[in-house]
Write a protein that holds these residues in place. Structure first.
Motif, PDB file in Angstrom:
ATOM      1  N   HIS A  31      43.440  -2.197  43.334  1.00  0.00           N
ATOM      2  CA  HIS A  31      44.506  -1.894  44.278  1.00  0.00           C
ATOM      3  C   HIS A  31      44.198  -0.545  44.932  1.00  0.00           C
ATOM      4  CE1 HIS A  31      48.493  -0.821  45.761  1.00  0.00           C
ATOM      5  NE2 HIS A  31      48.747  -2.122  45.751  1.00  0.00           N
ATOM      6  N   PRO A  32      44.402  -0.411  46.232  1.00  0.00           N
ATOM      7  CA  PRO A  32      44.048   0.833  46.930  1.00  0.00           C
ATOM      8  C   PRO A  32      44.689   2.084  46.343  1.00  0.00           C
ATOM      9  CG  PRO A  32      44.608  -0.885  48.516  1.00  0.00           C
ATOM     10  CD  PRO A  32      44.898  -1.439  47.152  1.00  0.00           C
ATOM     11  N   SER A  33      45.892   1.968  45.778  1.00  0.00           N
ATOM     12  CA  SER A  33      46.551   3.145  45.205  1.00  0.00           C
ATOM     13  C   SER A  33      45.795   3.702  44.004  1.00  0.00           C
ATOM     14  CB  SER A  33      47.993   2.826  44.800  1.00  0.00           C
ATOM     15  OG  SER A  33      48.013   1.944  43.680  1.00  0.00           O
ATOM     16  N   LEU A  34      44.937   2.868  43.390  1.00  0.00           N
ATOM     17  CA  LEU A  34      44.232   3.279  42.172  1.00  0.00           C
ATOM     18  C   LEU A  34      42.859   3.889  42.433  1.00  0.00           C
ATOM     19  CD1 LEU A  34      45.169   0.240  39.921  1.00  0.00           C
ATOM     20  CD2 LEU A  34      46.182   2.526  39.907  1.00  0.00           C
ATOM     21  N   LEU A  35      42.465   4.009  43.686  1.00  0.00           N
ATOM     22  CA  LEU A  35      41.147   4.582  43.988  1.00  0.00           C
ATOM     23  C   LEU A  35      40.903   5.927  43.307  1.00  0.00           C
ATOM     24  CD1 LEU A  35      40.577   3.503  47.684  1.00  0.00           C
ATOM     25  CD2 LEU A  35      39.326   2.745  45.654  1.00  0.00           C
ATOM     26  N   PRO A  36      41.912   6.824  43.186  1.00  0.00           N
ATOM     27  CA  PRO A  36      41.646   8.090  42.492  1.00  0.00           C
ATOM     28  C   PRO A  36      41.263   7.919  41.015  1.00  0.00           C
ATOM     29  CG  PRO A  36      43.634   8.276  43.817  1.00  0.00           C
ATOM     30  CD  PRO A  36      43.238   6.816  43.812  1.00  0.00           C
ATOM     31  N   LEU A  37      41.589   6.766  40.412  1.00  0.00           N
ATOM     32  CA  LEU A  37      41.266   6.513  38.996  1.00  0.00           C
ATOM     33  C   LEU A  37      40.085   5.570  38.823  1.00  0.00           C
ATOM     34  CD1 LEU A  37      44.847   6.058  37.478  1.00  0.00           C
ATOM     35  CD2 LEU A  37      43.422   8.122  37.511  1.00  0.00           C
ATOM     36  N   ALA A  38      39.418   5.184  39.897  1.00  0.00           N
ATOM     37  CA  ALA A  38      38.325   4.214  39.822  1.00  0.00           C
ATOM     38  C   ALA A  38      37.231   4.658  38.863  1.00  0.00           C
ATOM     39  CB  ALA A  38      37.747   3.946  41.213  1.00  0.00           C
ATOM     40  N   PHE A  39      37.030   5.966  38.710  1.00  0.00           N
ATOM     41  CA  PHE A  39      35.977   6.471  37.809  1.00  0.00           C
ATOM     42  C   PHE A  39      36.231   6.106  36.355  1.00  0.00           C
ATOM     43  CE2 PHE A  39      39.128   9.812  37.671  1.00  0.00           C
ATOM     44  CZ  PHE A  39      39.064  10.318  36.379  1.00  0.00           C
ATOM     45  N   LEU A  40      37.459   5.756  36.001  1.00  0.00           N
ATOM     46  CA  LEU A  40      37.790   5.395  34.619  1.00  0.00           C
ATOM     47  C   LEU A  40      37.495   3.935  34.293  1.00  0.00           C
ATOM     48  CD1 LEU A  40      41.279   7.144  34.304  1.00  0.00           C
ATOM     49  CD2 LEU A  40      39.126   7.865  33.226  1.00  0.00           C
ATOM     50  N   LEU A  41      37.363   3.085  35.294  1.00  0.00           N
ATOM     51  CA  LEU A  41      37.224   1.649  35.064  1.00  0.00           C
ATOM     52  C   LEU A  41      36.075   1.309  34.123  1.00  0.00           C
ATOM     53  CD1 LEU A  41      37.896   0.273  38.620  1.00  0.00           C
ATOM     54  CD2 LEU A  41      39.261  -0.171  36.572  1.00  0.00           C
ATOM     55  N   GLY A  42      36.318   0.343  33.259  1.00  0.00           N
ATOM     56  CA  GLY A  42      35.299  -0.136  32.345  1.00  0.00           C
ATOM     57  C   GLY A  42      35.669   0.149  30.899  1.00  0.00           C
ATOM     58  N   THR A  43      34.696  -0.055  30.041  1.00  0.00           N
ATOM     59  CA  THR A  43      34.869   0.162  28.606  1.00  0.00           C
ATOM     60  C   THR A  43      34.027   1.358  28.193  1.00  0.00           C
ATOM     61  OG1 THR A  43      35.335  -2.168  28.214  1.00  0.00           O
ATOM     62  CG2 THR A  43      34.583  -0.891  26.318  1.00  0.00           C
ATOM     63  N   TRP A  44      34.623   2.214  27.396  1.00  0.00           N
ATOM     64  CA  TRP A  44      33.999   3.453  26.925  1.00  0.00           C
ATOM     65  C   TRP A  44      33.993   3.441  25.404  1.00  0.00           C
ATOM     66  CZ3 TRP A  44      32.511   6.933  30.753  1.00  0.00           C
ATOM     67  CH2 TRP A  44      33.018   6.697  32.027  1.00  0.00           C
ATOM     68  N   ARG A  45      32.869   3.867  24.787  1.00  0.00           N
ATOM     69  CA  ARG A  45      32.772   3.918  23.315  1.00  0.00           C
ATOM     70  C   ARG A  45      32.146   5.231  22.876  1.00  0.00           C
ATOM     71  NH1 ARG A  45      30.421  -1.451  23.961  1.00  0.00           N
ATOM     72  NH2 ARG A  45      32.087  -2.947  23.646  1.00  0.00           N
ATOM     73  N   GLY A  46      32.586   5.708  21.731  1.00  0.00           N
ATOM     74  CA  GLY A  46      31.996   6.935  21.196  1.00  0.00           C
ATOM     75  C   GLY A  46      32.728   7.394  19.960  1.00  0.00           C
ATOM     76  N   GLU A  47      32.583   8.691  19.678  1.00  0.00           N
ATOM     77  CA  GLU A  47      33.214   9.282  18.495  1.00  0.00           C
ATOM     78  C   GLU A  47      34.007  10.507  18.872  1.00  0.00           C
ATOM     79  OE1 GLU A  47      30.902  10.131  15.061  1.00  0.00           O
ATOM     80  OE2 GLU A  47      30.549   8.022  14.639  1.00  0.00           O
ATOM     81  N   GLY A  48      34.978  10.811  18.021  1.00  0.00           N
ATOM     82  CA  GLY A  48      35.805  11.984  18.216  1.00  0.00           C
ATOM     83  C   GLY A  48      36.132  12.639  16.894  1.00  0.00           C
ATOM     84  N   VAL A  49      36.850  13.749  17.002  1.00  0.00           N
ATOM     85  CA  VAL A  49      37.309  14.477  15.822  1.00  0.00           C
ATOM     86  C   VAL A  49      38.816  14.660  15.929  1.00  0.00           C
ATOM     87  CG1 VAL A  49      35.137  15.666  15.360  1.00  0.00           C
ATOM     88  CG2 VAL A  49      36.809  16.720  16.885  1.00  0.00           C
TER      89      VAL A  49
END
Length: 183
Positions: free
Chosen positions: A10-28
């Motif tokens: 949706h055009p309103s979501l263009l500012p968040l397009a960089f987040l799209l997809g699946t992300w995996r990793g580790e945290g503390v």
């Protein structure tokens, strides 16, 4: 923005397009009165063409066995939606209007807490502060949460979550660095 936005975004979501997809990793993680720990995580941001990104996060124990927890055992799940509102045209205290798009995030947790965050997105950085936090009578007492998400060197997604809970002041609770999963 990393790569082209999908055709169904949706055009309103263009500012968040960089987040799209699946992300995996580790945290503390950790908190006052709690031992620090390591966790694994997978976050998915997905678009179905409507003006909200779907969001799902799963975490699991990634530390040495402790307190009956074994590596790989589930920890927390969050599910919700992220949406963007146009920037405000009202002047702020300095007389200037903030031109950053407003981000609204709604999250639900299976341990009895629901949160609504409001914040801004600037480039590939999202800053969120809890606007509403509600809980069931049996959920732990959490009174505020602040989140920061952003792309860091190498294109990884990093985030930090600060929390105010149990009468303790706002302090660091979780942070992670996640890599984009190959599809």
């Amino acid at each position: 923005m990393a790569g082209a936005a999908p055709h169904d975004l949706h055009p309103s979501l263009l500012p968040l397009a960089f987040l799209l997809g699946t992300w995996r990793g580790e945290g503390v993680g950790g908190y006052q009165g709690m031992d620090s720990f390591r966790y694994g995580q997978e976050i998915t941001f997905a678009s179905d063409g409507r003006p909200a990104l779907g969001y799902v996060s799963h975490t699991w124990w990634a530390d040495d066995p402790r307190d009956g927890r074994e590596p790989g055992s589930p920890l927390a799940t969050e599910t919700g939606f992220w949406r963007v509102q146009p920037p405000s045209t009202d002047p702020g205290p300095d007389g200037k209007a903030d031109r950053s798009p407003v981000v609204e995030v709604m999250l639900a947790h299976p341990f009895g807490i629901a949160e609504i965050y409001v914040g801004t997105v600037t480039g590939t950085r999202v800053e969120l502060d809890s606007n509403v936090l509600i809980r069931t009578t049996t959920a732990r007492e959490v009174s505020r949460s602040v989140r920061l998400y952003g792309l860091v060197e190498g294109g990884d997604l990093a985030y930090a979550i600060d929390m105010e809970a149990g009468g303790k002041p706002l302090q660091s609770h979780l942070s992670a660095r996640l890599q984009r999963a190959r599809t």
